[in-house]
Design a protein around this motif. Structure first.
Motif, PDB file in Angstrom:
ATOM      1  N   HIS A   1     -73.020  63.847 -10.823  1.00 34.27           N
ATOM      2  CA  HIS A   1     -72.173  64.112 -11.998  1.00 34.27           C
ATOM      3  C   HIS A   1     -72.858  64.991 -13.052  1.00 34.27           C
ATOM      4  O   HIS A   1     -72.180  65.682 -13.806  1.00 34.27           O
ATOM      5  CB  HIS A   1     -71.765  62.799 -12.666  1.00 34.27           C
TER       6      HIS A   1
ATOM      7  N   LEU B   1     -72.154  64.135 -20.703  1.00 37.83           N
ATOM      8  CA  LEU B   1     -70.936  63.332 -20.600  1.00 37.83           C
ATOM      9  C   LEU B   1     -69.804  63.976 -21.396  1.00 37.83           C
ATOM     10  O   LEU B   1     -70.020  64.499 -22.491  1.00 37.83           O
ATOM     11  CB  LEU B   1     -71.197  61.913 -21.120  1.00 37.83           C
TER      12      LEU B   1
ATOM     13  N   ARG C   1     -66.752  63.382 -23.541  1.00 40.96           N
ATOM     14  CA  ARG C   1     -66.176  62.307 -24.364  1.00 40.96           C
ATOM     15  C   ARG C   1     -64.675  62.168 -24.138  1.00 40.96           C
ATOM     16  O   ARG C   1     -64.167  61.049 -23.923  1.00 40.96           O
ATOM     17  CB  ARG C   1     -66.478  62.596 -25.838  1.00 40.96           C
TER      18      ARG C   1
ATOM     19  N   LYS D   1     -62.797  63.106 -21.633  1.00 43.13           N
ATOM     20  CA  LYS D   1     -62.479  62.672 -20.273  1.00 43.13           C
ATOM     21  C   LYS D   1     -62.709  61.171 -20.107  1.00 43.13           C
ATOM     22  O   LYS D   1     -61.910  60.469 -19.478  1.00 43.13           O
ATOM     23  CB  LYS D   1     -63.338  63.462 -19.282  1.00 43.13           C
ATOM     24  N   ILE D   2     -63.799  60.678 -20.710  1.00 48.67           N
ATOM     25  CA  ILE D   2     -64.108  59.249 -20.619  1.00 48.67           C
ATOM     26  C   ILE D   2     -63.063  58.425 -21.362  1.00 48.67           C
ATOM     27  O   ILE D   2     -62.571  57.407 -20.859  1.00 48.67           O
ATOM     28  CB  ILE D   2     -65.520  58.971 -21.174  1.00 48.67           C
TER      29      ILE D   2
ATOM     30  N   LYS E   1     -59.756  58.354 -19.407  1.00 51.99           N
ATOM     31  CA  LYS E   1     -59.836  57.458 -18.253  1.00 51.99           C
ATOM     32  C   LYS E   1     -59.813  55.998 -18.697  1.00 51.99           C
ATOM     33  O   LYS E   1     -59.173  55.148 -18.050  1.00 51.99           O
ATOM     34  CB  LYS E   1     -61.129  57.743 -17.472  1.00 51.99           C
ATOM     35  N   ALA E   2     -60.477  55.699 -19.826  1.00 57.61           N
ATOM     36  CA  ALA E   2     -60.491  54.330 -20.341  1.00 57.61           C
ATOM     37  C   ALA E   2     -59.093  53.885 -20.761  1.00 57.61           C
ATOM     38  O   ALA E   2     -58.677  52.750 -20.487  1.00 57.61           O
ATOM     39  CB  ALA E   2     -61.460  54.227 -21.511  1.00 57.61           C
TER      40      ALA E   2
ATOM     41  N   TRP F   1     -70.042  56.106 -24.615  1.00 60.75           N
ATOM     42  CA  TRP F   1     -70.913  56.217 -23.430  1.00 60.75           C
ATOM     43  C   TRP F   1     -71.020  54.880 -22.704  1.00 60.75           C
ATOM     44  O   TRP F   1     -71.133  54.852 -21.476  1.00 60.75           O
ATOM     45  CB  TRP F   1     -72.313  56.686 -23.825  1.00 60.75           C
TER      46      TRP F   1
ATOM     47  N   ILE G   1     -68.771  53.784 -19.497  1.00 60.41           N
ATOM     48  CA  ILE G   1     -68.991  54.107 -18.084  1.00 60.41           C
ATOM     49  C   ILE G   1     -69.563  52.913 -17.324  1.00 60.41           C
ATOM     50  O   ILE G   1     -69.598  52.920 -16.089  1.00 60.41           O
ATOM     51  CB  ILE G   1     -69.920  55.332 -17.917  1.00 60.41           C
TER      52      ILE G   1
ATOM     53  N   PHE H   1     -64.971  51.750 -13.312  1.00 57.97           N
ATOM     54  CA  PHE H   1     -64.788  52.974 -14.096  1.00 57.97           C
ATOM     55  C   PHE H   1     -65.444  54.150 -13.382  1.00 57.97           C
ATOM     56  O   PHE H   1     -66.605  54.088 -12.990  1.00 57.97           O
ATOM     57  CB  PHE H   1     -65.405  52.808 -15.484  1.00 57.97           C
ATOM     58  N   SER H   2     -64.699  55.244 -13.210  1.00 60.54           N
ATOM     59  CA  SER H   2     -65.255  56.463 -12.632  1.00 60.54           C
ATOM     60  C   SER H   2     -64.417  57.641 -13.074  1.00 60.54           C
ATOM     61  O   SER H   2     -63.188  57.576 -13.086  1.00 60.54           O
ATOM     62  CB  SER H   2     -65.284  56.393 -11.102  1.00 60.54           C
ATOM     63  N   THR H   3     -65.091  58.733 -13.441  1.00 59.89           N
ATOM     64  CA  THR H   3     -64.377  59.954 -13.821  1.00 59.89           C
ATOM     65  C   THR H   3     -64.412  60.989 -12.701  1.00 59.89           C
ATOM     66  O   THR H   3     -63.966  62.113 -12.883  1.00 59.89           O
ATOM     67  CB  THR H   3     -65.004  60.574 -15.089  1.00 59.89           C
TER      68      THR H   3
END
Length: 671
Positions: A390, A431, A433, A435-436, A439-440, A457, A460, A465-467
């Protein structure tokens, strides 16, 4: 002769030799291989073969024999190395590891796997033979005569090995084994002594290492004998000037200094079963507890009347602490034990991903308890693979961003107080932000755009949880990071992440140096004493009423320098009677766990000291909110608080109380 008592020593030695072999193969420059590296790789394979043959491990013997033959050709310049060949050697190392594991568990290795790796090595040998048998180009002048290795060609030259205090069976076994290491030129037996003249390319320390599977090193004496001129005709050569003729060496030349040094190093260390070390640590812990009891009892004596007794107790306390530190150091291992595994991981994964990665390590000599160092391998492996997949971009992506095509991955370790800090850092994409957070939200997690980066952060580490946009055999299934965090928490540590988009990510793991002793703060709640691990404690204070704020009927927060922290009352958590219930009359200890700060309310601070950790589950059972126990100087048992579990327990108790209140409400009763 029963050799079963030596098999465990062989397995330990062989595993170390395989690790050394892998590291040397990874460091080898195929364009200009270092002769010392090649010799060391050959000696490792040869030592494993010798031990395997001694113990009758047929598959291991055959595989290492094929590998040894190829390595012997390579170190004599008869085999040209290349990348695919190094890959085959590394594959062989993995196969040898599997075979060792099988033999160690009392099983035979899988025949198909053994046949496959032997076929790979035999194919390499055939290709090498074909290249050597190809017609040579016509040369302008005849080639110089080949020079035979001096020890083999010499009449009586080589190593003189003298064994003492041998039984008949040991004598026969050693003579046969030496035949596997070279050509036996002579063999003389008298009483319980055996003297063997051996023509071999092995170094004296290799001979000692193999023979030590049968006898003790003190029974072996090795000297190097010079090569003597041959009586047979030699190739005609131009006469050399008389002054250039070397003076014959003495007939009893000593072992080279390097070999002597290696043997001395071997004899200065011993292998001890870990269970024996643990037993010793437990006994020293009991000694420290007993010393603490005596010291506490001595406080009731008149120091003037019992001056010598009190002075002796002071000496006992210092000696007990020094002994405890010395014994604890036995279990300490350098982080190189962990870091040395990753060059191979990075080589394989980066090749699969089409990326170029350079590994840098710092603090390889930093020491950590053996129990922790073995448990940290899997979490670190996952973090490294995550950075490769990643974090670090492909060469084309990096060049487009103005970066070097080769990415950097840094592994570092350093001591910080009573902890060790391990960092996995890359200079990759960092990372994302947005995108995380997206997804959350998609997974139904409670998030907001106003969350600080540190909290984002930490998302993750949520289970599942996975992006990753697609699932691969490296990542993308949403498993792993939550396990990483849970495993580190179980070791008494925590994980921190810092990242800048486009510049890389750093994952920081903070662990205690050992789980056997603990720097703690003893606190009192009612009539009970508890231990707070000092690594969690930030400060302690006695609050004023204006700093306390109610959020529910029995829930409070405290304002400390503009920050509102949850207040957890330990007497409620552990249902302690007779404890102080007014926060303004108690003491608040500010702690931090899992990047969350909160206040623990206690009645009194008793002091700070080292405590010997006792496993509660082994001696009793798992208790929520308690990580372990210890014995205090007065002989009483004190529980060590699991600081990270306190917020979870408080929330569970609040939910349970709310459910009971709802069930007892008039509406519920009427229903």
């Amino acid at each position: 002769m029963d050799l079963s008592q030596f098999t465990q020593a062989f397995f330990v030695e062989a595993i170390e030799l395989l690790a050394q072999m892998e590291q040397l193969l990874l460091d080898l420059d195929v364009e200009a291989p270092d002769s010392e590296h090649l010799n060391a790789i050959f000696r490792a394979a040869h030592s494993i073969k010798g031990g395997a043959a001694t113990f009758g491990f047929t598959a291991l013997t055959e595989t290492t024999h094929l590998l040894e033959s190829l390595l012997d050709s390579a170190r004599h310049g008869q085999l040209g190395l290349n990348g695919p060949m190094i890959d085959a050697f590394l594959e062989t190392k993995d196969a040898l590891q599997e075979q060792l594991t099988a033999y160690q568990s009392g099983k035979e290795p899988e025949p198909d796997r053994v046949a496959h790796i032997c076929a790979v090595l035999q194919q390499l040998a055939r290709e090498n033979d074909d290249s050597k048998n190809a017609p040579a180009p016509v040369a302008a002048a005849p080639a110089a005569p080949a020079v035979i290795d001096a020890p083999v060609a010499a009449a009586g030259g080589g190593l003189r090995i003298r064994f003492s205090r041998l039984s008949d069976s040991e004598c026969d076994l050693l003579a046969d084994e030496l035949g596997n290491l070279g050509r036996v030129l002579s063999r003389t037996r008298s009483a319980d002594h055996l003297v063997v003249m051996l023509a071999t390319t092995c170094e004296p320390e290799d001979i000692v290492a193999v023979c030590c599977f049968v006898i003790d090193e003190s029974q072996i004496e090795i000297t190097r004998e010079p090569a003597q001129p041959q009586a047979t005709a030699a190739p005609v050569q131009a006469p050399a000037p008389a002054a250039a003729a070397p003076k014959p060496a003495p007939a009893t030349a000593a072992v080279p200094a390097a070999a002597g040094t290696a043997n001395a190093k071997e004899s200065s260390s011993i292998r001890v079963d870990v269970e024996k070390v643990d037993q010793l640590i437990n006994l020293v812990g009991e000694l420290v507890i007993t010393q603490s009891m005596l010291t506490q009892a001595a406080t009731m004596l008149d120091p003037a009347a019992y001056e010598r007794f009190v002075s002796g107790l002071g000496h006992l306390e210092r000696n007990a602490r020094d002994l405890q530190e010395s014994v604890m150091s036995i279990r300490m291992m350098p982080m190189d034990y962990v870091f040395s595994r990753f060059p191979r991981v990075i080589r394989d994964v980066s090749a699969k991903l089409g990326k170029q990665v350079r590994l840098d390590t710092y603090g390889r000599e930093t020491e950590l308890d053996k129990g922790l160092i073995e448990r940290i391998v899997d979490p670190l492996t996952h973090l490294v693979r995550n950075s490769l997949d990643h974090g670090i971009e492909t060469p084309a992506q990096r060049l487009a961003k103005g970066k070097d095509a080769t990415g950097q991955l840094l592994l570092s370790a350093q001591h910080h107080g009573g902890n060790i800090v391990i960092e996995v850092s890359d200079d990759g994409a960092g990372l994302n932000r947005e995108k995380i957070l997206a997804k959350a939200m998609q997974q139904g997690l409670a998030v907001s755009d106003a969350m600080p980066d540190d909290e984002v952060w930490q998302l993750i580490f949520a289970p599942g949880f996975s992006t990753a946009e697609q699932v691969t055999d490296i990542s993308g299934r949403g498993v792993g990071m939550d396990v990483v965090k849970r495993n580190i928490q179980e070791m008494g540590g925590h994980v921190e992440i810092s990242s800048r988009e486009g510049h890389g990510t750093t994952t920081r793991i903070v662990l205690p140096l050992t789980l056997a002793i603990l720097n703690g703060m003893s606190v009192k709640v009612g009539e009970e004493a508890y231990i707070l691990p000092l690594s969690y404690v930030i400060e302690s204070l006695q609050p004023r009423a204006e700093h306390l704020h109610s959020i529910t009927s029995d829930g409070h927060v405290i304002r400390v320098r503009g920050e509102y922290l949850p207040l957890i009352e330990l007497h409620r958590v552990f249902d302690v009677t007779g404890a102080q219930t007014d926060p303004t009359q108690g003491i608040l200890v500010i702690v931090q766990a899992d990047d969350t700060r909160f206040a623990l309310m206690v009645d009194e601070l008793l002091g700070q000291h080292q405590v010997v950790v006792k496993n509660l589950e082994t001696n009793y059972r798992k208790v929520p909110g308690i990580s372990a126990a210890t014995i205090l100087g007065d002989g009483s048992v004190a529980f060590i608080i699991d600081v990270g579990a306190m917020p979870r327990i408080q929330r569970a108790q609040a939910a349970s109380a709310a459910a009971l209140a709802g069930a007892a409400s008039p509406a519920a009763v009427a229903a």
